[in-house]
Scaffold this motif. Structure first.
Motif, PDB file in Angstrom:
ATOM      1  N   TYR A   6     -16.827  45.825  27.983  1.00  0.00           N
ATOM      2  CA  TYR A   6     -16.987  46.977  27.093  1.00  0.00           C
ATOM      3  C   TYR A   6     -18.471  47.282  26.909  1.00  0.00           C
ATOM      4  O   TYR A   6     -19.264  46.375  26.698  1.00  0.00           O
ATOM      5  CB  TYR A   6     -16.341  46.664  25.740  1.00  0.00           C
ATOM      6  CG  TYR A   6     -16.380  47.786  24.737  1.00  0.00           C
ATOM      7  CD1 TYR A   6     -15.572  48.906  24.905  1.00  0.00           C
ATOM      8  CD2 TYR A   6     -17.200  47.716  23.616  1.00  0.00           C
ATOM      9  CE1 TYR A   6     -15.591  49.932  23.973  1.00  0.00           C
ATOM     10  CE2 TYR A   6     -17.221  48.736  22.686  1.00  0.00           C
ATOM     11  CZ  TYR A   6     -16.411  49.850  22.866  1.00  0.00           C
ATOM     12  OH  TYR A   6     -16.435  50.861  21.943  1.00  0.00           O
ATOM     13  N   THR A   7     -18.827  48.567  27.001  1.00  0.00           N
ATOM     14  CA  THR A   7     -20.246  48.906  26.873  1.00  0.00           C
ATOM     15  C   THR A   7     -20.497  49.925  25.771  1.00  0.00           C
ATOM     16  O   THR A   7     -21.537  50.555  25.738  1.00  0.00           O
ATOM     17  CB  THR A   7     -20.794  49.473  28.197  1.00  0.00           C
ATOM     18  OG1 THR A   7     -19.970  50.599  28.570  1.00  0.00           O
ATOM     19  CG2 THR A   7     -20.768  48.447  29.306  1.00  0.00           C
ATOM     20  N   GLY A   8     -19.514  50.112  24.914  1.00  0.00           N
ATOM     21  CA  GLY A   8     -19.719  51.035  23.803  1.00  0.00           C
ATOM     22  C   GLY A   8     -18.823  52.257  23.923  1.00  0.00           C
ATOM     23  O   GLY A   8     -18.347  52.587  25.011  1.00  0.00           O
ATOM     24  N   ALA A   9     -18.596  52.916  22.783  1.00  0.00           N
ATOM     25  CA  ALA A   9     -17.719  54.084  22.757  1.00  0.00           C
ATOM     26  C   ALA A   9     -18.316  55.191  23.627  1.00  0.00           C
ATOM     27  O   ALA A   9     -19.520  55.433  23.597  1.00  0.00           O
ATOM     28  CB  ALA A   9     -17.556  54.580  21.324  1.00  0.00           C
ATOM     29  N   GLY A  10     -17.463  55.802  24.428  1.00  0.00           N
ATOM     30  CA  GLY A  10     -17.919  56.926  25.233  1.00  0.00           C
ATOM     31  C   GLY A  10     -18.703  56.541  26.473  1.00  0.00           C
ATOM     32  O   GLY A  10     -19.150  57.395  27.225  1.00  0.00           O
TER      33      GLY A  10
END
Lengths: 637, 248
Positions: free
Chosen positions: A610-614
């Motif tokens: 996961y690398t962050g929302a959006g």
């Protein structure tokens, strides 16, 4: 992100024993100083919680059900595999290992699968000792039956309720520890987040489903045994409450998610009857021991099954896969059913069904034998459909059933977040791209009874754990995030229910990321899912408040995570440009429509970070090394 | 079909609760009973009203979550059928259906049709197990168990812990539930060492939880979705008496 599988060196058959011998131990007096939080009380969670408490650890177990006995493991029907070779038919640890590796289309780790086959025999012994009433022969010995993808009889069973009996065995072991005060059991609490402090999993955020209160539980290790994510598709054989929230929250906190596109479509389920359909019901694979699957040879043949003469029927599994016949593995049998229906030869409303016919077996063995073997399944079928399967063939169709993908774990079943262990269906480790029948129960109990009790000790014995309180900033931040999420869901005040969004998401997933996938459809899904998610956050309605039992809110919170997770599944399916096991990409098939694997480019575990929302997740690859089996074309012909 | 539903609504444990009436149109005969309630709940939610809370999960008749009294009978009119497996073809157009929670002192209402059945867990915790730790059990086949005994144990072990037996009993007795576990383990060689202590401890817990005693109505057996025989109660009583004699 570094993914080290920590597979022990040495010959395959000796790895587990060697590893156990080398793992550091925690002495009995020190075990009580370590606290473990177990989330989920199905086969994996209940067996782990009971066993760790027996060893002396302080255990807190959490379930969102009103009792640990309700977990969905209870619904498993057919049986549990073990390499006992009681039938003297050539079974062995090696053969169970090989069948599982091959069944998984060479996308699982050799070392994990071999360990699973090894401890399978201990599971049966343990369950017998607990009083699990397995089926017996007249002479008093344990009885076996056959399951798909195997040519030996190694499946142990308790009527059509094997999962129930195994779960009750684990539940009883857990109940004993609760009664002794060794396990603190928290019912009706749902895990909403993982608390990570100094890079280690040190607790979870839980929400009380009855009064809505949100709190943290802190501990020295967290075990997630929270099941699979089949309900991303809305319609599946999973129980209604099954969800991806716990695993997805861990992913958002940094745990890698492995092979999310590997989902199993089970060939024998009762077809959908209408738009109101809330779930699909499985008819056990064991039925394929005696039932024969067929469709009419002619397209659009609407005659009653009894009026279709033998020579106008296509027993397509027996025709295409003569050596495994009706017991071909699930992915293959499902695709063959889809193929027959797509060809216009399906039966029943909408042509979405094939026959599973017992008339030969009833003629050969007599109805009482069939009743003894499958009576409860036949009753269940009749209750749901109103048709008597002793007289007319069952109608079945494939449905989402199990998810092979899950949180990435190493050989110790620990995720890449130290102290976060993942067991059972929630991890990815043993089934590759397709799970064989009767292997889920085996894996859940192997992980809980026989693997984690050793490997968690190794983690604790390494030291370095400092006391952490619920006041730690990370814990408070996680509580705050959960509180905010709940308030957001309650505050949208839109027009559509969570259920209607979930249903729509499920349709996108089934159409574009279901039994067969292609780049075009997957790319469309990558547009449609975010659009639906946006609407969800603008137009959702959740009646009631957050301070009482609110089932709409529970569902909305889970759907919110499905909405994000679905995208990850699609991305994974799009990137894997090959067909293997349950992942069938239409672009990659042989001339006769079989899955075409690409070993040169895809013999790896796809672990997503996961690398962050959006922002798009990052793909990490754990290469799969096969030292003991040859990567072969998986043939059941 | 069109139905008139009378459903118990109770916002929380301290609320007094009342029956409320809802008309539901266009119900398909192929729906399960719970799917019919799903449709009602969707309509209520869209109208901004609070949906009816009810327990459910597997919807395959095995998890034991669902349970409601339908027209005066736990799980409704069909024998050996849980509410989730009951289908609307059992009803007809114009029917009025009364839906209520389990009623028993030991099962307090949480909300609407949801009750707290943790008393069942505590009965199991007081003895419903074989005390064996994980690890190094002897080979499963060293202990032959006749098919007859295994089948008999399985008949008892089939209990799903739904609580219909309690709801059906005029005394709110949990004897069928308790005796099913005592019968399952007591019929097997593995369960012999603790047989009488188990019976005694579980019966005492059952009493302490506020369940009534058995006065031979057999309503529990009739209501049990798994068809568990009330004979197990007789067996439990024998074991309980034996425990008294042995432990004196």
């Amino acid at each position: 992100m570094e993914l080290n599988s920590h597979i022990p060196s040495g010959p395959l058959a000796e790895k587990w024993d060697k590893h156990k011998a080398e793992l550091k131990l925690v002495n009995p007096a020190n075990k009580r100083k370590f606290s473990v939080i177990v989330v989920g009380t199905g086969l994996a969670g209940a067996s782990a919680a009971a066993t760790l408490a027996e060893l002396g650890y302080q255990v807190t177990a959490v379930t969102y059900h009103d009792s640990p006995r309700r977990a969905h493991s209870i619904a498993a029907q057919g049986g549990i595999n073990a390499a006992k070779n009681y039938q003297n038919d050539g079974d062995s640890v090696w053969r169970l290992f090989y069948d599982t590796i091959k069944g998984g289309d060479f996308r699982a780790r050799e070392a994990n699968v071999h360990r699973l086959a090894q401890v399978s025999v201990n599971i049966i012994d343990q369950c017998v000792a607990q009083g699990v009433p397995f089926a017996r022969e007249y002479g008093g010995t344990l009885s076996n039956r056959s399951f798909g993808g195997a040519q030996v009889s190694r499946t142990f069973y308790a009527r059509g309720q094997t999962g129930q009996q195994l779960l009750l065995g684990a539940y009883q072991a857990l109940s004993r520890q609760i009664g002794l005060g060794k396990v603190k059991m928290l019912n009706k609490k749902e895990m909403m987040d993982v608390v990570v402090v100094d890079g280690r999993a040190r607790g979870v955020v839980i929400r009380d489903l009855v009064d809505g209160s949100i709190e943290t539980l802190m501990g020295d290790a967290v075990i997630l045994a929270t099941g699979g994510y089949g309900n991303t598709f809305y319609l599946s054989t999973n129980a209604k409450a099954c969800n991806v929230t716990a695993a997805y929250r861990a992913y958002k906190r940094g745990a890698a998610f492995a092979n999310p596109c590997f989902t199993q479509i089970h060939p024998t389920c009762i077809p959908q009857s209408g738009d109101y359909q809330s779930k699909l019901t499985l008819m056990s694979e064991s039925l394929r021991n005696d039932g024969r699957i067929w469709v009419p040879k002619k397209q659009g043949d609407t005659r009653a099954p009894g009026d279709i003469p033998e020579n106008e029927r296509d027993y397509y599994l027996e025709r295409k896969y003569p050596s495994f016949g009706n017991l071909s593995p699930r992915d293959i049998a499902s695709r063959a059913a889809k193929e027959a229906c797509d060809d216009g030869r399906g039966v029943g409303p909408g042509g979405k069904g094939v026959y599973l016919d017992f008339s030969d077996a009833i003629r050969r063995l007599g109805q009482p034998v069939i009743e003894d073997r499958y009576g409860n399944l036949f009753e269940m079928y009749e209750r749901i459909t109103g048709e008597n399967p002793y007289e007319v063939p069952m109608r079945i169709y494939p449905a989402v059933h199990y998810t092979m993908g899950g949180l990435w774990v190493d050989y110790n079943l620990m995720s890449n977040i130290p102290g976060l262990f993942v067991l059972g269906e929630a991890n990815f480790s043993d089934h590759g791209a397709n799970r064989l029948g009767a292997s889920a129960l085996m894996q859940g109990l192997a992980d809980g009874y026989f693997v984690i009790p050793y490997t968690i000790g190794g983690y604790f014995a390494k030291g370095g754990l400092t006391p952490v309180s619920a006041d730690a900033p990370e814990a408070r931040a996680a509580v705050e995030e959960t509180t905010t999420k709940v308030q957001q869901l309650l505050g949208i005040n839109g027009k559509r229910t969570a259920n209607s969004f979930h249903r729509e998401l499920g349709k996108i997933m089934w159409d574009k990321c279901g039994m067969a996938r292609n780049a075009k459809g997957l790319n469309e899904a990558l547009q449609e899912i975010p659009a639906l998610r946006e609407e969800f956050w603008q137009n959702l309605t959740v009646p009631g408040t957050g301070a009482q039992l609110n089932q709409s809110l529970e569902h909305a919170s889970r759907v919110a995570d499905f909405m994000e997770f679905a995208e990850l599944m699609v991305r994974d399916a799009l990137h894997r440009e090959e067909s293997c096991g349950g992942h069938f990409r239409e672009e990659y098939q042989t001339e006769d429509g079989e899955a075409k694997r690409n070993d040169a480019d895809f013999t790896y575990v796809a672990a997503w970070e996961y690398t962050g929302a959006g922002s798009a997740p990052t793909l990490h690859k754990e290469p799969l090394v096969f030292e003991n089996v040859e990567l072969a074309t998986r043939s059941y012909k | 079909m069109n139905l008139r539903l009378h459903i118990w609504r109770q916002s929380g444990p301290t609320d007094t609760g009342m029956m409320k009436t809802y008309d539901l149109a266009d119900v398909s005969e192929h729906m399960s009973f719970l799917e019919m309630l799903d449709v009602l709940n969707e309509q209520l939610s869209e109208r901004g009203e609070e949906p009816v809370a009810f327990e459910h999960d597997c919807r395959e008749g095995i998890c034991g979550s669902c349970g409601m009294v339908i027209n005066g009978r736990p799980h409704g009119p069909l024998p050996r059928t849980t509410a989730c497996q009951l289908h609307m073809r059992t009803f007809k157009d114009g029917d009025e259906i009364y839906i209520e929670p389990w009623r028993a002192r030991a099962f307090p209402v949480v909300r609407d049709l949801v009750v707290d059945r943790s008393s069942f867990d505590r009965i199991i915790q007081s003895g419903g197990f074989v005390s064996v730790n994980t690890g190094n059990a002897q080979d499963g086949n060293t202990l032959p168990i006749s098919k007859k005994d295994a089948d008999y144990a399985m008949d008892a072990a089939a209990c799903i812990g739904c609580g219909a037996c309690v709801a059906a009993c005029p005394n709110s007795s949990a004897m069928l539930f308790t005796s099913a576990k005592i019968g399952h383990l007591g019929a097997l060689p593995q369960g012999q060492a603790e047989r009488y202590d188990r019976a005694e401890n579980m019966v005492l817990t059952m009493d302490a939880e506020g369940f009534g005693a058995c006065t031979n109505h057999y309503e529990c057996e009739a209501a049990c979705p798994k068809g568990i025989s009330a004979d197990f109660i007789a067996r439990m009583n024998r074991d309980f008496v034996m425990a008294g004699l042995l432990n004196r």
